[in-house]
Design a protein around this motif. Structure first.
Motif, PDB file in Angstrom:
ATOM      1  N   UNK A 120       0.840  -1.197   0.000  1.00 34.02           N
ATOM      2  CA  UNK A 120       0.000   0.000   0.000  1.00 34.02           C
ATOM      3  C   UNK A 120       0.871   1.242   0.000  1.00 34.02           C
ATOM      4  N   UNK A 121       0.436   2.252  -0.756  1.00 29.87           N
ATOM      5  CA  UNK A 121       1.135   3.526  -0.795  1.00 29.87           C
ATOM      6  C   UNK A 121       0.117   4.634  -1.001  1.00 29.87           C
ATOM      7  N   UNK A 122       0.608   5.838  -1.229  1.00 35.41           N
ATOM      8  CA  UNK A 122      -0.300   6.983  -1.315  1.00 35.41           C
ATOM      9  C   UNK A 122      -1.192   6.926  -2.544  1.00 35.41           C
ATOM     10  N   UNK A 123      -0.810   6.156  -3.551  1.00 37.18           N
ATOM     11  CA  UNK A 123      -1.618   6.052  -4.768  1.00 37.18           C
ATOM     12  C   UNK A 123      -2.612   4.908  -4.690  1.00 37.18           C
ATOM     13  N   UNK A 124      -2.310   3.887  -3.937  1.00 34.11           N
ATOM     14  CA  UNK A 124      -3.154   2.700  -3.842  1.00 34.11           C
ATOM     15  C   UNK A 124      -2.335   1.535  -3.349  1.00 34.11           C
ATOM     16  N   UNK A 125      -1.890   0.688  -4.281  1.00 38.11           N
ATOM     17  CA  UNK A 125      -1.060  -0.457  -3.918  1.00 38.11           C
ATOM     18  C   UNK A 125      -0.157  -0.797  -5.089  1.00 38.11           C
ATOM     19  N   UNK A 126       1.101  -0.993  -4.809  1.00 36.82           N
ATOM     20  CA  UNK A 126       2.081  -1.250  -5.867  1.00 36.82           C
ATOM     21  C   UNK A 126       1.855  -2.622  -6.487  1.00 36.82           C
ATOM     22  N   UNK A 127       2.361  -2.778  -7.693  1.00 35.27           N
ATOM     23  CA  UNK A 127       2.430  -4.071  -8.380  1.00 35.27           C
ATOM     24  C   UNK A 127       3.729  -4.022  -9.164  1.00 35.27           C
ATOM     25  N   UNK A 128       4.799  -4.486  -8.544  1.00 38.22           N
ATOM     26  CA  UNK A 128       6.127  -4.324  -9.143  1.00 38.22           C
ATOM     27  C   UNK A 128       6.968  -5.565  -8.896  1.00 38.22           C
ATOM     28  N   UNK A 129       7.791  -5.911  -9.882  1.00 41.76           N
ATOM     29  CA  UNK A 129       8.690  -7.041  -9.762  1.00 41.76           C
ATOM     30  C   UNK A 129      10.069  -6.554  -9.306  1.00 41.76           C
ATOM     31  N   UNK A 130      10.620  -7.266  -8.339  1.00 37.78           N
ATOM     32  CA  UNK A 130      11.984  -7.014  -7.887  1.00 37.78           C
ATOM     33  C   UNK A 130      12.835  -8.237  -8.208  1.00 37.78           C
ATOM     34  N   UNK A 138      -1.294   3.734 -14.607  1.00 38.12           N
ATOM     35  CA  UNK A 138      -1.643   2.434 -14.041  1.00 38.12           C
ATOM     36  C   UNK A 138      -0.473   1.912 -13.219  1.00 38.12           C
ATOM     37  N   UNK A 139      -0.768   0.987 -12.320  1.00 39.81           N
ATOM     38  CA  UNK A 139       0.313   0.393 -11.527  1.00 39.81           C
ATOM     39  C   UNK A 139       1.137  -0.575 -12.379  1.00 39.81           C
ATOM     40  N   UNK A 195       7.155   6.297 -13.722  1.00 35.98           N
ATOM     41  CA  UNK A 195       7.622   4.993 -13.259  1.00 35.98           C
ATOM     42  C   UNK A 195       7.693   4.883 -11.743  1.00 35.98           C
ATOM     43  N   UNK A 196       7.545   5.968 -11.029  1.00 36.53           N
ATOM     44  CA  UNK A 196       7.437   5.867  -9.576  1.00 36.53           C
ATOM     45  C   UNK A 196       6.108   5.240  -9.162  1.00 36.53           C
ATOM     46  N   UNK A 197       5.132   5.283 -10.054  1.00 44.09           N
ATOM     47  CA  UNK A 197       3.817   4.676  -9.816  1.00 44.09           C
ATOM     48  C   UNK A 197       3.649   3.414 -10.660  1.00 44.09           C
ATOM     49  N   UNK A 198       3.896   3.534 -11.948  1.00 40.96           N
ATOM     50  CA  UNK A 198       3.723   2.413 -12.880  1.00 40.96           C
ATOM     51  C   UNK A 198       5.007   1.593 -12.960  1.00 40.96           C
ATOM     52  N   UNK A 199       4.867   0.266 -12.916  1.00 40.05           N
ATOM     53  CA  UNK A 199       6.053  -0.604 -12.908  1.00 40.05           C
ATOM     54  C   UNK A 199       6.169  -1.454 -14.156  1.00 40.05           C
ATOM     55  N   UNK A 200       5.374  -1.157 -15.190  1.00 40.83           N
ATOM     56  CA  UNK A 200       5.561  -1.934 -16.397  1.00 40.83           C
ATOM     57  C   UNK A 200       4.478  -1.738 -17.433  1.00 40.83           C
ATOM     58  N   UNK A 201       4.843  -1.961 -18.697  1.00 41.42           N
ATOM     59  CA  UNK A 201       3.903  -1.926 -19.813  1.00 41.42           C
ATOM     60  C   UNK A 201       4.146  -3.138 -20.703  1.00 41.42           C
TER      61      UNK A 201
END
Length: 836
Positions: A308-318, A515-516, A601-607
């Motif tokens: 969870x973050x200020x925008x909603x919830x992340x969806x990112x690969x590490x 989008x995330x 890209x601080x919000x969106x983690x991929x296209x």
């Protein structure tokens, strides 16, 4: 362990009960054989697809007579293994039924020790008509449905077969049947390796690699288990005695732990190298080797971060603790005739994705789990894989038989694929949660909705975790985490955004959203003229001819393409130019979306755009067509997916550059924003030196040219933005303040020249006036240029190269031959300049 393939020559294909048939080479299918024998016309040509359904109403026999050596039959166990039967079949060996199949996504293994014999044998596979099978299927009364995906024949959910074989909004209705992967005799004595689990424990400066083979015994004897792990620098060998006293060992019983010091980590493309370690596992006693396995693995960690973050919830690969920006597209089966797919073709497609700076592919759930060659290539080229399970846009009745089949399917494919470094995510299905939460399934049975939850949020995740408790699982795409909790939310999970294509909104709509993780979006285009010629006659080459519309499976698709052209460009002067301009619209649309998401890209983690490839020559969303030809979108992707990439947004008379930096280094950039006249002369410019931190994007100063815009001057200028980066790359972007159709372009006169080295040809195209979207193609044969679809102006030519060994079917022997073979497309050349 002895292995012998039964594919290749020597097969007889015939209608069930018929006396005569056709000689064939497996893998093969009913449709592939009938075409090869001239009993069907080329199903990809014109409207010949319609011929396919009648023969598929029949049952067929695939027969192979073969000889077996005494060496096989002396073993304790002899199995026949079927790696790809499509789909409903009964299997007979020497007249005795040994098994049946009802799921093309499974691997089937049958013991034949008592049925196979030394010398002559006959294998007969009887395939039931898939059309008749689904037509005669009777669901439970409270689970009946008439739903079918767009462009598909009804009933595809009732058979475990690639759903898109029944048609989709980009592919033909060819529900074929036959052999699409290998059939192998496997025999062994005493002990064999039936499975291997790998686990990696990463610590500072090293990795503990757990290698855990599962052994199958026919004689409970201790054997020597040896594991060797070889990297670029050294080999580590560990040996132990097995101590299993049951028919099958269990996890942990024979585990070997290898300590790897200073490991070379595997990274996605653009983030590092892709070293692969060779792991060899052998079982022997004295000098007798009972079985061996070899794997190529990458050492890395991967996590899906949902916080969870200020925008909603992340969806990112590490990967290895570093967040990545996923850059790629969605992958579909490479052919509608599955037996035509092969390893070379698959690796070429993945390589072409890597050449365009991809680091991610999503295997879409309406096709088939790809062959091992696909994942080997993704390991090699650094392409992470989002792996859908094979469910898409449909409604499935969960019965005890179906449950058993699905759990076996999950087990077969998870155990086959889990060791690959490229594997990033298991995903339950495509667009089914969204369908239930939205309008698509609103009138469907609540019992089917309950089956959805049990299947994708209970059974499949448990089955995946039992065989792979390391790779993340995600229930559906799109989703916000499951349970029908707003799966289309842009602020959580992954998103599919189709408001532009299906919603008929302009391509600027993409820049209104962030989008995330954007896992589907896209705009269609026509393929190039060489591909169009492959499926049309001259009379068919009109966007609205029956044949062109037959190869367009999306409702009103060709009309949508022309609408997109009308909003941005003048009407093309002929059919060939129409194809070219349609690809410009597609490239500009997807480029704008990706650039906007990378800017954020601080919000969106991929296209991941829809779609990478085609399964037959079609009008579609692909960036690489059926024949492997790059559309203009794929050339654009090579630039907008570059590790360091500049972009420009225009709002009124304001121009705002941006730089995205996916590297782990600070990038310094010199940026020159120039207002130019149509002859390329600079009117004014702004300079800015900026610093872009690792894994971040920076928006530069906005430059407003309002005071230069008098009368219709806004139509007589363009802006060039030159980016000079400290990683020794350069980039130029050109933008305009009005739609391209309103621009006051000047007549262009192009100068074409070339040179060559031992390995490459080099081509230069120059002009004294602003000439947008200069695109090169070969009239005969094919090639991939180092760059393409570039705007040029005075002293800014297009300079490209192409490798001589990459030319296909050209007959080119010299640079002069090449220049004679080049076709040049420009925006000026796409319409009648008398209208300017």
């Amino acid at each position: 362990m002895l292995r012998e393939s039964l594919c290749g020559d020597g097969w007889l294909i015939k209608e069930k009960g018929a006396v005569a048939g056709f000689d064939a080479k497996a893998p093969c299918s009913v449709l592939s054989v009938l075409m090869e024998q001239g009993k069907l016309d080329d199903l990809y040509y014109r409207e010949n697809e319609k011929q396919a359904l009648a023969p598929l109403e029949k049952d067929y026999e695939f027969i192979k007579n073969f000889s077996v050596s005494g060496e096989h039959m002396q073993q304790d166990c002899v199995d026949l293994v079927f790696y790809g039967l499509d789909t409903v079949s009964e299997i007979f060996l020497n007249g005795k039924k040994i098994g049946s199949t009802k799921n093309m996504h499974r691997t089937y293994r049958f013991s034949v020790k008592d049925t196979m014999r030394v010398g002559a044998n006959e294998l007969r596979i009887v395939f039931e008509s898939p059309l008749r099978y689904v037509r005669e299927f009777r669901p439970a009364e409270n689970k009946k449905t008439s739903f079918a995906p767009t462009g598909a024949l009804p009933g595809s959910q009732y058979i475990r077969k690639a759903e898109s074989m029944f048609g989709w909004d980009w592919g033909p209705k060819l529900p074929d049947t036959g052999i699409f992967r290998d059939i192998v005799i496997e025999s062994f004595s005493k002990v064999r390796i039936s499975d291997v689990f790998f686990e990696q424990d990463h610590y500072e400066g090293g990795i503990m690699l757990h290698v855990d083979p599962i052994l199958e015994y026919t004689d409970l004897i201790p054997v020597e288990l040896t594991v060797s792990v070889t990297g670029e620098d050294d080999t580590v060998i560990m040996t132990r005695l097995t101590d299993t006293f049951r028919e099958f060992s269990v996890r942990g019983e024979n585990e070997v732990v290898v300590n790897i010091h200073s490991p070379q980590l595997w990274w996605p493309a653009g983030y590092g190298d892709q070293p692969l370690y060779t792991v060899k596992i052998s079982l022997k006693k004295a000098d007798k080797v009972y079985d061996e396995r070899e794997y190529h693995i990458g050492l890395r960690t991967i996590e899906l971060i949902t916080q969870k973050d200020e925008t909603g919830e992340s969806f990112a690969f590490e990967v290895n603790g570093r967040r990545i920006f996923a850059k790629g597209a969605d992958y579909i089966p490479e052919d509608a005739i599955y037996s035509r797919m092969n390893d070379r073709r698959t690796e070429t497609l993945v390589k072409n994705a890597a050449m365009a700076n991809f680091n991610f592919l999503r295997v879409w759930g309406g096709g088939v789990y790809p062959s091992d060659a696909f994942y080997d290539a993704c390991d090699k080229y650094g392409i992470l894989v989002w792996q859908d399970m094979m469910f898409a846009c449909n409604l499935y009745e969960l019965t005890p038989k179906f449950e058993r089949s699905i759990l076996a399917e999950v087990h077969d494919n998870v155990t086959r694929l889990r060791h690959h470094a490229c594997l990033a995510l298991w995903c339950g299905n495509n667009e089914m949660e969204s369908g239930w939460a939205g309008k698509a399934y609103k009138n469907e049975s609540p019992a089917l909705k309950a089956d959805y939850i049990k299947l994708f949020e209970y059974l499949i995740p448990r089955a995946v975790a039992a065989d792979d408790d390391y790779t993340p699982y995600w229930a559906s795409s799109p989703s916000s985490g499951g349970s029908f909790d707003d799966p289309d939310s842009p602020d959580r999970g992954d998103s599919h955004f189709w408001d532009v294509w299906h919603g008929d909104k302009g391509i600027d709509e993409y820049r209104k959203h962030v989008f995330r993780f954007l896992s589907e979006f896209g705009v269609q285009s026509f393929p190039g003229i060489k591909t169009v010629r492959s499926f049309t006659g001259e009379v068919d080459r009109n966007a609205f001819s029956p044949v062109m519309e037959a190869h367009q499976k999306s409702p009103s698709g060709n009309a949508k393409i022309l609408t997109g052209i009308a909003g941005n460009f003048r009407y093309p002067r002929d059919f060939v130019q129409l194809l070219y301009v349609s690809q410009l619209v597609q490239a500009i649309a997807v480029k704008g979306c990706v650039e906007h998401m990378r800017k954020n890209m601080d919000v969106c983690a991929g296209t991941l755009y829809w779609q990478l490839n085609d399964n037959y020559p079609a009008v579609s969303w692909s960036s690489i067509d059926y024949y492997g030809r790059w559309k203009l979108l794929h050339y654009a992707a090579r630039r907008f997916y570059a590790p360091v990439a500049g972009s420009v947004e225009v709002e009124g008379t304001q121009v705002t550059p941006c730089v995205a930096n996916d590297t782990d280094e600070v990038i310094n950039a010199k940026v020159r924003v120039s207002l130019r006249s149509m002859d390329g002369k600079e009117i004014t410019h702004y300079l800015e030196d900026v610093r872009i931190n690792p894994d971040s994007a920076l928006t530069l100063k906005t430059r407003d040219f309002e005071r230069q815009m008098e009368d219709n001057f806004i139509r007589e200028v363009f802006v060039s933005v030159d980016f000079e980066f400290s990683n020794d790359t350069e980039q130029t972007e050109t933008v305009v303040f009005v739609p391209w159709k309103s621009l006051g372009l000047k007549e262009t006169s192009l100068e074409l020249s070339g040179d060559e080295t031992d390995d490459t040809y080099e081509v230069t195209v120059s002009s004294d006036v602003f000439t947008p979207f200069v695109t090169l193609d070969l009239r005969e044969g094919d090639a991939v240029f180092s760059d393409n679809c570039i705007s040029i102006f005075k002293d800014r030519p297009l300079k490209v190269s192409l490798r001589k060994d990459a030319l296909k079917n050209t007959g080119i022997k010299s640079v002069e031959d090449l220049l004679d073979n080049i076709e040049i497309y420009t925006l000026q050349g796409s319409f009648d300049m008398g209208d300017v």
